[in-house]
Design a protein around this motif. Structure first.
Motif, PDB file in Angstrom:
ATOM      1  N   GLY A  82      -5.283   4.918  -4.805  1.00 32.94           N
ATOM      2  CA  GLY A  82      -5.647   4.312  -6.131  1.00 32.94           C
ATOM      3  C   GLY A  82      -4.554   4.787  -7.035  1.00 32.94           C
ATOM      4  O   GLY A  82      -5.637   4.285  -8.412  1.00 32.94           O
ATOM      5  N   GLN A  85      -1.201   2.186  -8.336  1.00 34.80           N
ATOM      6  CA  GLN A  85      -1.157   0.824  -9.143  1.00 34.80           C
ATOM      7  C   GLN A  85      -0.232  -0.306  -8.569  1.00 34.80           C
ATOM      8  O   GLN A  85      -0.737  -1.382  -8.723  1.00 34.80           O
ATOM      9  CB  GLN A  85      -1.182   1.367 -10.740  1.00 34.80           C
ATOM     10  N   GLY A 108      -1.869   4.417  -1.071  1.00 39.28           N
ATOM     11  CA  GLY A 108      -3.083   4.755  -0.602  1.00 39.28           C
ATOM     12  C   GLY A 108      -4.731   4.945  -0.654  1.00 39.28           C
ATOM     13  O   GLY A 108      -5.759   4.299  -0.555  1.00 39.28           O
ATOM     14  N   LEU A 135       0.815  -0.919   0.157  1.00 41.42           N
ATOM     15  CA  LEU A 135      -0.469   0.323   0.481  1.00 41.42           C
ATOM     16  C   LEU A 135       0.765   1.228  -0.175  1.00 41.42           C
ATOM     17  O   LEU A 135       1.346   1.702   1.127  1.00 41.42           O
ATOM     18  CB  LEU A 135      -0.690  -0.113   0.889  1.00 41.42           C
ATOM     19  N   CYS A 144      -5.925  -1.037  -2.238  1.00 45.56           N
ATOM     20  CA  CYS A 144      -6.653   0.249  -0.808  1.00 45.56           C
ATOM     21  C   CYS A 144      -7.776   0.430  -1.585  1.00 45.56           C
ATOM     22  O   CYS A 144      -8.768   1.392  -0.910  1.00 45.56           O
ATOM     23  CB  CYS A 144      -5.308   1.120  -2.063  1.00 45.56           C
ATOM     24  N   LEU A 189      -7.695  -3.247  -6.772  1.00 42.25           N
ATOM     25  CA  LEU A 189      -6.823  -2.772  -6.371  1.00 42.25           C
ATOM     26  C   LEU A 189      -6.796  -2.643  -4.718  1.00 42.25           C
ATOM     27  O   LEU A 189      -8.508  -2.558  -4.173  1.00 42.25           O
ATOM     28  CB  LEU A 189      -6.208  -0.746  -6.592  1.00 42.25           C
TER      29      LEU A 189
END
Ligand code: FES
Length: 194
Positions: free
Chosen positions: A162, A165, A160, A157, A179, A177
């Motif tokens: 988006g 990737q 966090g 992460l 996150c 994703l």
């Protein structure tokens, strides 16, 4: 805002470069905030933190579930602890299966065989890295059970929210994703062994 069990915030110590921001999962949730046991060693009590979030999709046990199995392939069972707290507060039956030996509330029964725990449970929450996922999937698909299974998949992460990737996760519908769409996934959504 306080993250729910399975959600995370992105944290840095005030004054640190933004690139040092790290994901922080709650280990305990209180009326006035949360605490975490996943802190970097150089942070000290009293340090001021800058938090973004909470992010992600957390655990969502069905309201009808009365027997929860919490299971971890990690050493210290970090991200499952708030879920254990929530189950104890609701006076549910709780069992733990794991590869480590974390200190747990005595009301939580430790099971040695994962299959036995799954057969007993009506809800199961896992915490695991991708490397151990295939073995878990083999276990839960190889036995008769009625547990609804959710998995917190430990991922990279980095941002966090988006943008990077880095947390792309193989999924039954392509890639998701961790996150945004996770880090908690339904077990049947995760592509086997990849
Ligand atoms: S952590 Fe950057 S896209 Fe998910």
């Amino acid at each position: 805002m306080t993250p729910a069990p399975g959600q995370f915030v992105m944290a840095i110590m005030q004054g640190e470069p933004a690139a040092h921001r790290i994901p922080l999962f709650p280990s305990s949730i209180h009326a006035d905030g949360f605490s975490s046991t996943m802190l970097p060693e150089h942070w000290r009590p009293g340090d001021k933190l800058d938090l973004l979030g909470p992010f992600g999709r957390g655990f969502s046990p069905p309201g009808s579930a009365k027997r929860w199995l919490v299971a971890s392939t990690l050493e210290r069972c970090h991200t499952l602890r708030p879920l254990i707290e929530a189950g104890l507060e609701r006076d549910l039956e709780l069992s733990y299966w794991g590869q480590g030996s974390p200190a747990l509330d005595p009301a939580v029964e430790v099971v040695v065989e994962l299959g036995e725990g799954l057969e007993w449970a009506d809800y199961a929450a896992f915490e695991t890295g991708r490397g151990a996922l295939a073995a878990l999937q083999e276990t839960w698909s190889g036995i008769e059970h009625r547990a609804e299974i959710q998995v917190l998949l430990i991922s990279d992460l980095v941002c966090g929210f988006g943008a990077c990737q880095a947390c792309a996760t193989p999924h039954s519908r392509g890639h998701k994703l961790a996150c945004l769409d996770g880090p908690v996934f339904e077990a049947h959504e995760l592509s086997p062994g990849r």
